[in-house]
Write an enzyme that holds these catalytic residues in place. Structure first.
Site, PDB file in Angstrom:
ATOM      1  N   ARG A  69       0.849  -1.186   0.000  1.00 16.69           N
ATOM      2  CA  ARG A  69       0.000   0.000   0.000  1.00 16.69           C
ATOM      3  C   ARG A  69       0.887   1.240   0.000  1.00 16.69           C
ATOM      4  O   ARG A  69       1.978   1.237   0.558  1.00 16.69           O
ATOM      5  CB  ARG A  69      -0.886   0.015   1.254  1.00 16.69           C
ATOM      6  CG  ARG A  69      -2.001  -1.022   1.218  1.00 16.69           C
ATOM      7  CD  ARG A  69      -2.924  -0.870   2.402  1.00 16.69           C
ATOM      8  NE  ARG A  69      -2.300  -1.235   3.650  1.00 16.69           N
ATOM      9  CZ  ARG A  69      -1.830  -0.392   4.553  1.00 16.69           C
ATOM     10  NH1 ARG A  69      -1.926   0.918   4.357  1.00 16.69           N
ATOM     11  NH2 ARG A  69      -1.282  -0.824   5.656  1.00 16.69           N
ATOM     12  N   TYR A 209      -1.283  -3.460  -6.958  1.00 21.12           N
ATOM     13  CA  TYR A 209      -1.086  -4.203  -5.715  1.00 21.12           C
ATOM     14  C   TYR A 209      -2.343  -4.216  -4.835  1.00 21.12           C
ATOM     15  O   TYR A 209      -3.060  -3.219  -4.744  1.00 21.12           O
ATOM     16  CB  TYR A 209       0.077  -3.597  -4.905  1.00 21.12           C
ATOM     17  CG  TYR A 209       0.131  -4.171  -3.513  1.00 21.12           C
ATOM     18  CD1 TYR A 209       0.728  -5.412  -3.286  1.00 21.12           C
ATOM     19  CD2 TYR A 209      -0.479  -3.534  -2.441  1.00 21.12           C
ATOM     20  CE1 TYR A 209       0.729  -5.978  -2.028  1.00 21.12           C
ATOM     21  CE2 TYR A 209      -0.475  -4.088  -1.175  1.00 21.12           C
ATOM     22  CZ  TYR A 209       0.122  -5.307  -0.968  1.00 21.12           C
ATOM     23  OH  TYR A 209       0.104  -5.864   0.278  1.00 21.12           O
ATOM     24  N   GLY A 211      -3.919  -3.808  -1.632  1.00 17.16           N
ATOM     25  CA  GLY A 211      -4.651  -2.757  -0.931  1.00 17.16           C
ATOM     26  C   GLY A 211      -4.893  -1.504  -1.760  1.00 17.16           C
ATOM     27  O   GLY A 211      -5.775  -0.708  -1.449  1.00 17.16           O
ATOM     28  N   LYS A 218      -9.443  -2.220   1.762  1.00 16.45           N
ATOM     29  CA  LYS A 218      -9.118  -1.073   2.610  1.00 16.45           C
ATOM     30  C   LYS A 218      -9.895   0.177   2.189  1.00 16.45           C
ATOM     31  O   LYS A 218     -10.339   0.956   3.021  1.00 16.45           O
ATOM     32  CB  LYS A 218      -7.612  -0.803   2.558  1.00 16.45           C
ATOM     33  CG  LYS A 218      -6.741  -1.981   2.961  1.00 16.45           C
ATOM     34  CD  LYS A 218      -6.984  -2.404   4.386  1.00 16.45           C
ATOM     35  CE  LYS A 218      -5.968  -3.457   4.835  1.00 16.45           C
ATOM     36  NZ  LYS A 218      -6.250  -3.919   6.209  1.00 16.45           N
ATOM     37  N   HIS A 238     -10.961  -2.130  11.596  1.00 12.48           N
ATOM     38  CA  HIS A 238      -9.814  -2.948  11.178  1.00 12.48           C
ATOM     39  C   HIS A 238      -9.611  -4.030  12.241  1.00 12.48           C
ATOM     40  O   HIS A 238      -8.671  -3.961  13.033  1.00 12.48           O
ATOM     41  CB  HIS A 238      -8.593  -2.032  11.051  1.00 12.48           C
ATOM     42  CG  HIS A 238      -7.399  -2.664  10.423  1.00 12.48           C
ATOM     43  ND1 HIS A 238      -6.108  -2.254  10.700  1.00 12.48           N
ATOM     44  CD2 HIS A 238      -7.281  -3.664   9.517  1.00 12.48           C
ATOM     45  CE1 HIS A 238      -5.255  -2.974   9.989  1.00 12.48           C
ATOM     46  NE2 HIS A 238      -5.936  -3.841   9.267  1.00 12.48           N
ATOM     47  N   SER A 260      -1.247  -3.230  11.305  1.00 14.14           N
ATOM     48  CA  SER A 260      -0.778  -4.172  10.286  1.00 14.14           C
ATOM     49  C   SER A 260       0.471  -4.898  10.788  1.00 14.14           C
ATOM     50  O   SER A 260       1.324  -4.290  11.431  1.00 14.14           O
ATOM     51  CB  SER A 260      -0.436  -3.426   9.004  1.00 14.14           C
ATOM     52  OG  SER A 260      -1.545  -2.670   8.584  1.00 14.14           O
ATOM     53  N   ALA A 261       0.555  -6.185  10.464  1.00 17.39           N
ATOM     54  CA  ALA A 261       1.739  -7.004  10.772  1.00 17.39           C
ATOM     55  C   ALA A 261       1.990  -7.192  12.270  1.00 17.39           C
ATOM     56  O   ALA A 261       3.124  -7.253  12.712  1.00 17.39           O
ATOM     57  CB  ALA A 261       2.986  -6.448  10.089  1.00 17.39           C
ATOM     58  N   CYS A 262       0.920  -7.299  13.046  1.00 16.31           N
ATOM     59  CA  CYS A 262       1.054  -7.640  14.473  1.00 16.31           C
ATOM     60  C   CYS A 262       0.433  -9.001  14.761  1.00 16.31           C
ATOM     61  O   CYS A 262       0.160  -9.333  15.909  1.00 16.31           O
ATOM     62  CB  CYS A 262       0.371  -6.605  15.344  1.00 16.31           C
ATOM     63  SG  CYS A 262       1.295  -5.082  15.481  1.00 16.31           S
ATOM     64  N   THR A 265      -3.853 -12.221  11.619  1.00 17.47           N
ATOM     65  CA  THR A 265      -4.241 -13.471  10.967  1.00 17.47           C
ATOM     66  C   THR A 265      -3.896 -14.662  11.871  1.00 17.47           C
ATOM     67  O   THR A 265      -4.668 -15.619  11.976  1.00 17.47           O
ATOM     68  CB  THR A 265      -3.569 -13.581   9.585  1.00 17.47           C
ATOM     69  OG1 THR A 265      -3.926 -12.413   8.824  1.00 17.47           O
ATOM     70  CG2 THR A 265      -4.023 -14.812   8.825  1.00 17.47           C
ATOM     71  N   ASN A 266      -2.759 -14.582  12.551  1.00 18.23           N
ATOM     72  CA  ASN A 266      -2.383 -15.675  13.459  1.00 18.23           C
ATOM     73  C   ASN A 266      -3.384 -15.821  14.607  1.00 18.23           C
ATOM     74  O   ASN A 266      -3.785 -16.934  14.954  1.00 18.23           O
ATOM     75  CB  ASN A 266      -0.983 -15.441  14.048  1.00 18.23           C
ATOM     76  CG  ASN A 266       0.111 -15.599  13.005  1.00 18.23           C
ATOM     77  OD1 ASN A 266      -0.133 -16.099  11.907  1.00 18.23           O
ATOM     78  ND2 ASN A 266       1.312 -15.178  13.334  1.00 18.23           N
ATOM     79  N   ASP A 285      -9.359  -9.582   9.194  1.00 16.83           N
ATOM     80  CA  ASP A 285      -8.885  -8.218   8.924  1.00 16.83           C
ATOM     81  C   ASP A 285      -9.906  -7.115   9.202  1.00 16.83           C
ATOM     82  O   ASP A 285      -9.531  -6.060   9.685  1.00 16.83           O
ATOM     83  CB  ASP A 285      -8.405  -8.124   7.464  1.00 16.83           C
ATOM     84  CG  ASP A 285      -7.528  -6.907   7.201  1.00 16.83           C
ATOM     85  OD1 ASP A 285      -6.735  -6.545   8.086  1.00 16.83           O
ATOM     86  OD2 ASP A 285      -7.641  -6.313   6.111  1.00 16.83           O
ATOM     87  N   ARG A 377       2.182 -12.002  -0.579  1.00 15.17           N
ATOM     88  CA  ARG A 377       0.828 -12.326  -0.110  1.00 15.17           C
ATOM     89  C   ARG A 377       0.289 -13.616  -0.699  1.00 15.17           C
ATOM     90  O   ARG A 377       0.646 -14.016  -1.801  1.00 15.17           O
ATOM     91  CB  ARG A 377      -0.129 -11.191  -0.509  1.00 15.17           C
ATOM     92  CG  ARG A 377       0.215  -9.839   0.089  1.00 15.17           C
ATOM     93  CD  ARG A 377      -0.228  -9.740   1.512  1.00 15.17           C
ATOM     94  NE  ARG A 377       0.151  -8.480   2.138  1.00 15.17           N
ATOM     95  CZ  ARG A 377      -0.558  -7.878   3.106  1.00 15.17           C
ATOM     96  NH1 ARG A 377      -1.672  -8.422   3.547  1.00 15.17           N
ATOM     97  NH2 ARG A 377      -0.142  -6.757   3.641  1.00 15.17           N
ATOM     98  N   TYR A 503       1.540 -16.784  20.047  1.00 17.79           N
ATOM     99  CA  TYR A 503       0.898 -17.808  19.193  1.00 17.79           C
ATOM    100  C   TYR A 503      -0.195 -18.560  19.964  1.00 17.79           C
ATOM    101  O   TYR A 503      -1.034 -17.930  20.602  1.00 17.79           O
ATOM    102  CB  TYR A 503       1.954 -18.736  18.602  1.00 17.79           C
ATOM    103  CG  TYR A 503       2.933 -17.978  17.713  1.00 17.79           C
ATOM    104  CD1 TYR A 503       2.509 -17.451  16.499  1.00 17.79           C
ATOM    105  CD2 TYR A 503       4.244 -17.753  18.100  1.00 17.79           C
ATOM    106  CE1 TYR A 503       3.386 -16.737  15.680  1.00 17.79           C
ATOM    107  CE2 TYR A 503       5.126 -17.043  17.297  1.00 17.79           C
ATOM    108  CZ  TYR A 503       4.691 -16.531  16.082  1.00 17.79           C
ATOM    109  OH  TYR A 503       5.548 -15.825  15.285  1.00 17.79           O
TER     110      TYR A 503
END
Ligand code: OXD
Ligand code: MN
Length: 595
Positions: A69, A209, A211, A218, A238, A260-262, A265-266, A285, A377, A503
């Site tokens: 993005r 790309y 986003g 988004k 979000h 983002s990226a924390c 999804t996990n 998301d 991705r 996790y």
């Protein structure tokens, strides 16, 4: 395909402007999808992966300049600059439209203009909304087919109704006879991702790309939907949504907002390490929430797929994500192995010799260059997730018991603390902060405040967004039915080492939250809110976790929080007179508690 006059007229207008070779209305069928994929394989834009190893799956490499993005090319074009607020780039809507119209003129020459009717949310759900995307990218079409419900069935439900118009072009017209490139896009200074909040329109130019180009995600489901939610009294957030079942078979749903990226999804697909507990995924998301007749907030996942970050996803870190992308998946910017499968850093196996990198070179370990781009991705259908919740497509949504906020904070913030009230919870959301990620380019490294994890996604003034949250709490018919609010931090460190394993072990924290929502679990009042009594988070079987370590992970250090207050004041100063008085009040309470 449709009798919708607004839609027909809008498509005709854009056909005149963009001058495509042809116009194609997407029906969303399997045949159509396969034809587009076959065409992209034939043109060299895509590689079909090994049918035995990765059935129905395709591989793409983007242009090296078009990998994430582009926040500094993203604009909120509200009529008044003030309404975009201090956290968004603003441009005058008329000026932006005039500039972009020049760029759109003839931009689809030599290409097909695809019309994609799509529903964000289960078709016909009263929480869902319909959009239509015009694009000149077949890659966008096949991704939108995974990420949204799209095609003829959406037009049938739309009827003569209203939709959010989304215009997208990769901004790379072809002269007669000109050979296309693998990933057409425009140079960075010609990329624009723009939103017109008053008219609920989205115009995107120059990038192919995710986003920037899959406009349902988004651009619509967050930036424009946040504006609609403010106008109409709901929430577009979000947030992941997960279902949590305890060993007695009781179930609750919670959402979580992390930058983002924390690891959203996990967490959304987590496999609990504590016996008898189950986590099921509704979404990873975005959450749209409205009050139900019973006064509770109900959430849907407006998306139908996962657009997940591949690197460091493995059978170890997220088996459900790995299984979600076992087939029928689009991979972008990962590595391509000699046997026609995919590889990325942290996948949990050695990189096979001869693997092709995202930059289309044979991997050379000596080069120091990664195989996969850090923001590579997978686009995978949600129904393929082994942990997908049975109600993930329930048009009524799922009732939410708790909101979690969090970010990557190596110090200061305990593993979990609970808000004393809705207002205090909004304060917590407003101060979310995290380390900068690879999901967006053009950012300075360091910790950045990311209120409600909405910093790049709120379509209007962030101070007014805080006020909307406060107002929504006040509008609840029964405050006791509002979700409880928690702040979590899996990333606290001691001597440079993570204190909490994270996790699957995060299920221990989820179990505590579940109990708190049932009026159980022990909490102690601290200066920042309610923190679990040291023994109330189950730690049986957790190696290396003793009481003293648990105390460290839960500690509230007044000196650290005094420093934090100074940072919050600096953060709040940005919002000027748009900062709700209730939040200044919460900050004053925190200061008083620390004095
Ligand atoms: C995403 C993001 O891609 O938040 O989901 O950046
Ligand atoms: Mn996201």
């Amino acid at each position: 395909m449709t009798k919708n006059q607004k839609l027909i007229q809008w498509v005709n207008e854009w056909k005149e402007i963009c001058q495509p070779d042809s116009v194609y209305w997407c029906d969303g069928s399997e045949e159509e999808n396969q034809r587009l994929l076959d065409e992209m394989v034939a043109s060299g834009a895509a590689v079909k992966l090994n049918e035995k190893l990765r059935p129905g799956s395709y591989y793409f490499q983007s242009d090296p300049s078009d990998v994430a993005r582009v926040e500094d090319r993203t604009f909120i074009c509200s009529a008044k600059k003030e309404d975009a607020g201090p956290t968004n780039n603003w441009a005058d809507p008329a000026e932006m439209k005039a500039k972009m119209l020049e760029m759109y003129k003839g931009c689809m020459k030599g290409r097909t203009m695809y019309i994609i009717p799509f529903s964000m949310g289960p078709i016909g759900s009263n929480i869902a909304h319909i959009g239509v995307e015009i694009t000149d990218s077949a890659y966008v079409v096949v991704n939108m087919r995974i990420m949204t419900r799209m095609g003829k069935k959406v037009l049938d439900v739309l009827g003569e109704g209203d939709f959010v118009p989304c215009v997208h072009s990769v901004g790379a017209p072809l002269a007669p006879g000109q050979q296309d490139v693998k990933w057409p896009c425009a140079p960075i200074e010609k990329k624009y991702i723009t939103h017109f909040p008053e008219t609920h329109e989205i115009w995107s130019f120059g990038s192919g790309y995710g986003g920037n180009a899959l406009l349902g995600k988004k651009c619509f489901a967050l930036r424009i939907a946040s504006v609609m939610a403010k106008e109409q009294g709901w929430l577009a957030e979000h947030m992941l949504i997960l279902g949590l079942t305890n060993p007695r078979g009781e179930k609750k749903y919670v959402t979580a907002a992390f930058p983002s990226a924390c690891g959203k999804t996990n967490l959304a697909m987590l496999i609990p390490t504590i016996p008898g507990w189950k986590v099921e995924c509704v979404g990873d998301d975005i959450a749209w929430m409205k009050f139900g007749a019973d006064g509770r907030l109900y959430a849907i996942n407006p998306e139908a797929g996962f657009f997940g970050v591949a690197p460091f996803t493995s059978m170890e870190t997220n088996p459900n994500a790995m299984l979600s992308c076992r087939a029928n998946t689009i991979f972008t910017n990962v590595g391509l192995t000699p046997d026609g499968d995919v590889w990325w850093e942290g996948i949990g196996t050695e990189c096979p010799e001869g693997t092709i990198t995202w930059k289309n070179k044979v991997y050379d370990p000596a080069s120091g260059e990664p195989v996969a781009h850090p923001n590579a991705r997978f686009t995978a259908p949600a129904y393929q997730c082994p942990a997908i919740d049975s109600d993930w497509e329930n048009p009524a949504g799922v009732p939410i018991s708790a909101f979690l906020f969090g970010g990557r904070r190596p110090s200061t913030v305990p593993l979990i603390h609970e808000a004393r009230s809705w207002q205090h919870g909004v304060f917590m959301g407003s101060i979310v902060g995290s380390e900068v990620t690879a999901a967006a380019i053009g950012l300075k490294a360091g910790v950045r405040r990311d209120p409600f994890a909405m910093l790049p996604f709120c379509g209007y003034h962030m101070g007014d967004y805080f006020a909307h949250w406060l107002k929504l709490g006040k509008a609840a018919k029964d405050a006791a039915k509002l979700p409880k609010i928690f702040y979590v931090n899996w990333f606290r460190k001691d001597n440079g080492k993570f204190l909490w394993p994270g996790y699957g072990e995060n299920s221990r924290v989820l179990a505590y939250i579940f109990d708190r929502c049932n009026g159980q679990g022990e909490a102690v009042e601290t200066v920042i809110g309610k923190v679990p009594a040291v023994n109330s988070i189950p730690t049986e079987g957790l190696e290396g976790m003793d009481t003293s370590k648990m105390e460290k992970v839960l500690a509230v250090n007044k000196e650290e929080w005094k420093d934090e207050v100074a940072l919050i004041e600096e953060h709040y100063a940005r919002f000027g007179n748009h900062l709700p008085a209730e939040l200044s009040e919460e900050l004053a309470i925190l200061k008083k508690n620390l004095a």
